[in-house]
Scaffold this motif. Sequence first.
Motif, short mmCIF file in Angstrom:
data_model
loop_
_atom_site.label_atom_id
_atom_site.label_comp_id
_atom_site.label_asym_id
_atom_site.label_seq_id
_atom_site.Cartn_x
_atom_site.Cartn_y
_atom_site.Cartn_z
N HIS A 35 0.66 -1.13 0.23
CA HIS A 35 0.33 -0.18 0.10
C HIS A 35 1.04 1.17 0.17
N LYS A 36 2.10 1.35 1.19
CA LYS A 36 3.14 2.52 0.45
C LYS A 36 3.64 2.94 -1.09
N LEU A 37 3.90 2.07 -0.98
CA LEU A 37 4.63 2.08 -2.49
C LEU A 37 3.59 2.31 -3.60
N PHE A 38 2.69 1.41 -3.65
CA PHE A 38 1.21 2.23 -4.19
C PHE A 38 0.55 3.79 -4.24
N GLN A 39 1.70 3.91 -2.98
CA GLN A 39 0.49 5.04 -3.11
C GLN A 39 2.19 6.72 -3.62
N ASP A 40 3.10 6.09 -3.33
CA ASP A 40 4.48 6.19 -3.89
C ASP A 40 4.20 6.28 -5.08
N GLN A 41 4.17 5.42 -5.55
CA GLN A 41 3.86 5.49 -7.28
C GLN A 41 3.33 5.81 -7.92
N ARG A 42 2.09 6.41 -6.87
CA ARG A 42 0.64 7.19 -7.72
C ARG A 42 0.75 8.86 -7.14
N ASN A 43 2.34 9.00 -6.35
CA ASN A 43 2.59 10.43 -6.08
C ASN A 43 3.77 11.35 -6.61
N GLU A 44 4.12 9.89 -7.74
CA GLU A 44 5.56 10.56 -8.13
C GLU A 44 4.95 11.13 -9.78
N PRO A 45 6.05 12.65 -9.91
CA PRO A 45 5.15 12.95 -10.48
C PRO A 45 4.82 12.68 -12.36
#
Length: 480
Positions: A35-45
């Motif tokens: 979940h954390k990794l996917f959230q980081d991916q969604r926030n990647e510019p």
Amino acid sequence: ATAFVWAGDSVYGDDRYEWKGLLRTRRDATPDYLHKLFQDQRNEPGYKALLATNISIFGTIDDHDYGINNGDRTFPWKRENIIEFVRFLGLEEDSIIFRRATQGHGIYGVQVYDFARPPLARLLSDEEAGLDPDVVSVDPMMASEEENNAVLANKLVAVFVLDIRSHRTPWNETDGDFLGERQWQWLETALRRSHAAVNVIVSGLQVHPERFFPAHLVENWSGFRQAQHRLYQALLQPNVRAPILISGDVHHAQLMRKDCRRKAQHQPGSLTLRPIYEITTSGMTHSWGTKVCGQAKGNRLCNSWYHNILFRYGLHLAHWMSPWTEILLDGSNGNRQLQYTLAINAAELEFDWDRQSVAVTIWGVKDQRLLEQEWSMEDLTKVKDTLVTSVDFDQTEHKLRTTTIMDSDKSIGEDWVCVHYRGTPDPIQLALGGVVPFGLLLLLGSLPAWIGLGLCCWSIAKFRRRVIRASTFEQKKKLQ
């Protein structure tokens, strides 16, 4: 742009390590960590910019976003991790793909796009598309030849995504499978219903390659030949026009093709030679030509300039030596060059409805065109010219029968038999093409360790000699 489709390894969930005694072991991904990794991916510019376009986004998983390297159906977090993935995709909770995931059936589905509509209105509902048997229960009658020909007039593209992890049997089992019977029944039915002009099938693992390496080391569909054969039969159903496979996993791009023959006499006028093209695209953040692996956290191998250069040229050597006769040769300008690249890459499909063609571009960084091909939809559906001989087809069919991959109850020529489009590879050259490059990689890759060990032994020996000389000197001094 109309759609963006993930083909697996959207994040690396198994990139954590822990010490167990003296051993450093990799930790599998839990739902919270994914979940954390996917959230980081969604926030990647870059990805945020893609989301802002409101194009259709969906896809499937491979091992690293499943949560375990080379994972199979025995993984305890498989249901929960796949639920995290469908949430990452942003799918509605009442969608059939989301519901299948929550029920523990895996992440597979189909979306149909109508290119006669405006870009943001091209995605059909499941009811409009009428392909998914879990949504539309009535199975329409098999279309006539005239109706199949009329499909050329439509502008429909069907994209199927497969889950090759949730139901994959362990590699040490015989008669292994990738999809599980429920997914097989779904896929065969959905494909049988499709009258799209182009049918794209997305698998995390490569389908066509038949390498010398054991399947558990370099995973691909040839590790389970019966499942591979069944997939070819599903893709070559009479109504399925222009089937194109998309795969990932291997950290480089390849354009491939197999030619398939069927000699059934009870279907006069039906196609007897058909191609299946495969586009492998991997990856967008690392590749064999740039960085050995994506798990760089605390991994010296991933950050070693020596090993990155070594593996890059080792993979080039493997392509040069090995009879990988499924890889396309580009005949333009007399180049006859293998269609592969080790650079960071992503694939794009463009459909020209006036010319009835499909163009594939493998893009690199800074808008670099790494590979390009254009195929007519007709050539994607039937073979006009083939380099495969009747002997190649006959020998392959005999092998399929003697190894029980093909149903022995079927008469000769009833199943499709698929062979690399440049012919059956020579087994001796295939073995050498695997052993030599990767033997050299193993030898040269371990060279720094041997040099370090040698220097360490030399230093110890030198120190020991100094101690002995000093002791001898002291003894002589005392005797004087």
